[in-house]
Scaffold this motif. Structure first.
Motif, PDB file in Angstrom:
ATOM      1  N   LEU A  88       0.805  -1.218   0.000  1.00  0.00           N
ATOM      2  CA  LEU A  88       0.000   0.000   0.000  1.00  0.00           C
ATOM      3  C   LEU A  88       0.838   1.267   0.000  1.00  0.00           C
ATOM      4  CD1 LEU A  88      -2.705  -1.171   2.512  1.00  0.00           C
ATOM      5  CD2 LEU A  88      -2.938  -0.921   0.046  1.00  0.00           C
ATOM      6  N   GLY A  89       2.136   1.144   0.174  1.00  0.00           N
ATOM      7  CA  GLY A  89       3.003   2.311   0.185  1.00  0.00           C
ATOM      8  C   GLY A  89       3.670   2.580  -1.149  1.00  0.00           C
ATOM      9  N   ASN A  90       3.600   1.647  -2.055  1.00  0.00           N
ATOM     10  CA  ASN A  90       4.210   1.784  -3.371  1.00  0.00           C
ATOM     11  C   ASN A  90       3.135   2.231  -4.365  1.00  0.00           C
ATOM     12  OD1 ASN A  90       5.601   1.548  -5.751  1.00  0.00           O
ATOM     13  ND2 ASN A  90       6.258  -0.562  -5.403  1.00  0.00           N
ATOM     14  N   PRO A  91       3.313   3.340  -5.064  1.00  0.00           N
ATOM     15  CA  PRO A  91       2.277   3.813  -5.992  1.00  0.00           C
ATOM     16  C   PRO A  91       1.942   2.837  -7.118  1.00  0.00           C
ATOM     17  CG  PRO A  91       3.843   5.566  -5.562  1.00  0.00           C
ATOM     18  CD  PRO A  91       4.402   4.323  -4.934  1.00  0.00           C
ATOM     19  N   SER A  92       2.881   1.974  -7.476  1.00  0.00           N
ATOM     20  CA  SER A  92       2.592   1.047  -8.575  1.00  0.00           C
ATOM     21  C   SER A  92       1.831  -0.193  -8.120  1.00  0.00           C
ATOM     22  CB  SER A  92       3.886   0.640  -9.270  1.00  0.00           C
ATOM     23  OG  SER A  92       4.719  -0.052  -8.366  1.00  0.00           O
ATOM     24  N   THR A  93       1.807  -0.486  -6.829  1.00  0.00           N
ATOM     25  CA  THR A  93       1.100  -1.677  -6.356  1.00  0.00           C
ATOM     26  C   THR A  93      -0.084  -1.360  -5.447  1.00  0.00           C
ATOM     27  OG1 THR A  93       2.620  -1.882  -4.483  1.00  0.00           O
ATOM     28  CG2 THR A  93       3.156  -3.127  -6.491  1.00  0.00           C
ATOM     29  N   ILE A 130     -10.208   4.419   4.379  1.00  0.00           N
ATOM     30  CA  ILE A 130      -9.652   3.821   5.586  1.00  0.00           C
ATOM     31  C   ILE A 130      -8.212   3.361   5.368  1.00  0.00           C
ATOM     32  CG2 ILE A 130      -9.833   1.809   7.116  1.00  0.00           C
ATOM     33  CD1 ILE A 130     -12.872   2.117   6.868  1.00  0.00           C
ATOM     34  N   VAL A 131      -7.939   2.800   4.202  1.00  0.00           N
ATOM     35  CA  VAL A 131      -6.628   2.176   3.982  1.00  0.00           C
ATOM     36  C   VAL A 131      -5.585   3.187   3.520  1.00  0.00           C
ATOM     37  CG1 VAL A 131      -5.413   0.424   2.657  1.00  0.00           C
ATOM     38  CG2 VAL A 131      -7.667  -0.068   3.537  1.00  0.00           C
ATOM     39  N   THR A 132      -5.895   4.010   2.504  1.00  0.00           N
ATOM     40  CA  THR A 132      -4.847   4.863   1.928  1.00  0.00           C
ATOM     41  C   THR A 132      -5.205   6.339   1.846  1.00  0.00           C
ATOM     42  OG1 THR A 132      -5.655   4.543  -0.318  1.00  0.00           O
ATOM     43  CG2 THR A 132      -4.013   2.971   0.483  1.00  0.00           C
ATOM     44  N   LYS A 133      -6.459   6.697   1.997  1.00  0.00           N
ATOM     45  CA  LYS A 133      -6.929   8.080   1.815  1.00  0.00           C
ATOM     46  C   LYS A 133      -6.535   8.663   0.461  1.00  0.00           C
ATOM     47  CE  LYS A 133      -7.534   9.230   6.546  1.00  0.00           C
ATOM     48  NZ  LYS A 133      -7.202   9.958   7.711  1.00  0.00           N
ATOM     49  N   GLY A 134      -6.474   7.801  -0.546  1.00  0.00           N
ATOM     50  CA  GLY A 134      -6.156   8.253  -1.900  1.00  0.00           C
ATOM     51  C   GLY A 134      -4.694   8.223  -2.243  1.00  0.00           C
ATOM     52  N   GLY A 135      -3.834   7.972  -1.295  1.00  0.00           N
ATOM     53  CA  GLY A 135      -2.394   7.955  -1.542  1.00  0.00           C
ATOM     54  C   GLY A 135      -1.915   6.561  -1.857  1.00  0.00           C
ATOM     55  N   PRO A 136      -0.689   6.359  -2.029  1.00  0.00           N
ATOM     56  CA  PRO A 136       0.428   7.287  -2.130  1.00  0.00           C
ATOM     57  C   PRO A 136       0.485   7.942  -3.511  1.00  0.00           C
ATOM     58  CG  PRO A 136       1.213   5.049  -2.374  1.00  0.00           C
ATOM     59  CD  PRO A 136      -0.250   4.961  -2.085  1.00  0.00           C
ATOM     60  N   LEU A 137       0.793   9.184  -3.514  1.00  0.00           N
ATOM     61  CA  LEU A 137       0.882   9.989  -4.744  1.00  0.00           C
ATOM     62  C   LEU A 137      -0.381   9.902  -5.581  1.00  0.00           C
ATOM     63  CD1 LEU A 137       4.552   9.238  -5.831  1.00  0.00           C
ATOM     64  CD2 LEU A 137       3.694  11.256  -4.682  1.00  0.00           C
ATOM     65  N   TRP A 138      -1.537   9.910  -4.936  1.00  0.00           N
ATOM     66  CA  TRP A 138      -2.843   9.892  -5.595  1.00  0.00           C
ATOM     67  C   TRP A 138      -3.059   8.654  -6.454  1.00  0.00           C
ATOM     68  CZ3 TRP A 138       0.387  14.200  -6.020  1.00  0.00           C
ATOM     69  CH2 TRP A 138       0.093  15.228  -5.139  1.00  0.00           C
ATOM     70  N   SER A 139      -2.334   7.568  -6.195  1.00  0.00           N
ATOM     71  CA  SER A 139      -2.466   6.378  -7.037  1.00  0.00           C
ATOM     72  C   SER A 139      -3.747   5.606  -6.749  1.00  0.00           C
ATOM     73  CB  SER A 139      -1.257   5.453  -6.854  1.00  0.00           C
ATOM     74  OG  SER A 139      -1.185   5.010  -5.513  1.00  0.00           O
ATOM     75  N   THR A 140      -4.352   5.802  -5.588  1.00  0.00           N
ATOM     76  CA  THR A 140      -5.614   5.117  -5.289  1.00  0.00           C
ATOM     77  C   THR A 140      -6.771   6.099  -5.151  1.00  0.00           C
ATOM     78  OG1 THR A 140      -5.168   5.168  -2.916  1.00  0.00           O
ATOM     79  CG2 THR A 140      -4.443   3.222  -4.118  1.00  0.00           C
ATOM     80  N   GLU A 141      -6.606   7.285  -5.665  1.00  0.00           N
ATOM     81  CA  GLU A 141      -7.666   8.300  -5.601  1.00  0.00           C
ATOM     82  C   GLU A 141      -8.853   7.854  -6.437  1.00  0.00           C
ATOM     83  OE1 GLU A 141      -8.835  11.256  -3.720  1.00  0.00           O
ATOM     84  OE2 GLU A 141      -6.797  11.862  -4.191  1.00  0.00           O
ATOM     85  N   THR A 142     -10.026   7.897  -5.843  1.00  0.00           N
ATOM     86  CA  THR A 142     -11.257   7.568  -6.559  1.00  0.00           C
ATOM     87  C   THR A 142     -12.118   8.820  -6.645  1.00  0.00           C
ATOM     88  OG1 THR A 142     -12.445   6.928  -4.560  1.00  0.00           O
ATOM     89  CG2 THR A 142     -11.221   5.189  -5.712  1.00  0.00           C
ATOM     90  N   LEU A 143     -13.196   8.700  -7.373  1.00  0.00           N
ATOM     91  CA  LEU A 143     -14.099   9.832  -7.522  1.00  0.00           C
ATOM     92  C   LEU A 143     -14.698  10.233  -6.171  1.00  0.00           C
ATOM     93  CD1 LEU A 143     -15.016  11.538  -9.888  1.00  0.00           C
ATOM     94  CD2 LEU A 143     -16.992  10.062 -10.116  1.00  0.00           C
ATOM     95  N   GLY A 144     -15.010   9.232  -5.344  1.00  0.00           N
ATOM     96  CA  GLY A 144     -15.578   9.521  -4.021  1.00  0.00           C
ATOM     97  C   GLY A 144     -14.592  10.207  -3.092  1.00  0.00           C
ATOM     98  N   THR A 145     -13.347   9.738  -3.061  1.00  0.00           N
ATOM     99  CA  THR A 145     -12.358  10.367  -2.168  1.00  0.00           C
ATOM    100  C   THR A 145     -11.999  11.766  -2.652  1.00  0.00           C
ATOM    101  OG1 THR A 145     -10.548   9.285  -3.364  1.00  0.00           O
ATOM    102  CG2 THR A 145     -11.382   8.188  -1.389  1.00  0.00           C
TER     103      THR A 145
END
Length: 160
Positions: free
Chosen positions: A14-19, A98-113
């Protein structure tokens, strides 16, 4: 030095933007696989036994029974599950927040977040833009659901 095989998998997923996105996708898929499995099993068990017995009397193989008899008969259930999954993925917020808040480096950013951050965390006090995002995402979901329903509507209904 002895390296155990499991050490190759030790990574900050969860800390690596590519994974990070792939890790969240795996968790979300695992979260919903049970629901989809129970619904599909219920649909399969509700099929009439006469049709399955007739296919067995015709010496129909397991794969042929599955793809040519069972799947077409539960097509409506599968389409409903597809629509529910699409709606669920469009509104996914809780797991990502809960898990990433859209990070790291916005790689898990969704429309809702993004909408939540824009509305409540940034100091802009501009609620028009997040409201427009919410309305447009609702319109997009409605369009996709209506198009999917119209395209997959069966012309001749199966009666059994």
């Amino acid at each position: 030095m002895f390296v155990r095989p499991i050490d190759a998998w030790t990574e900050v997923w969860l800390g690596n933007p590519s994974t990070a996105l792939w890790a969240l996708i795996a968790v979300d898929a695992w979260k919903w696989v049970g629901f989809h499995m129970v619904v599909c099993l219920a649909a399969l068990h509700s099929l009439p036994g006469e049709v399955i017995e007739a296919a067995e009397l015709d010496n129909c193989g397991w794969w042929s029974k599955l793809f040519f008899i069972k799947v077409p008969m539960i097509k409506g259930t599968l389409i409903n599950l597809l629509i529910l999954a699409f709606i669920g993925k469009m509104k996914v917020f809780d797991l990502v927040w809960i898990v990433t808040k859209g990070g790291p480096l916005w790689s898990t950013e969704t429309l809702g977040t993004y909408t939540y951050k824009r509305a409540f965390q940034w100091d802009s006090f501009d609620l028009g833009y997040p409201s427009a995002i919410a309305v447009l995402s609702f319109a997009l979901v409605m369009i996709v659901v209506i198009v999917t329903t119209v395209l997959t509507r069966s012309k001749n209904k199966l009666e059994y």
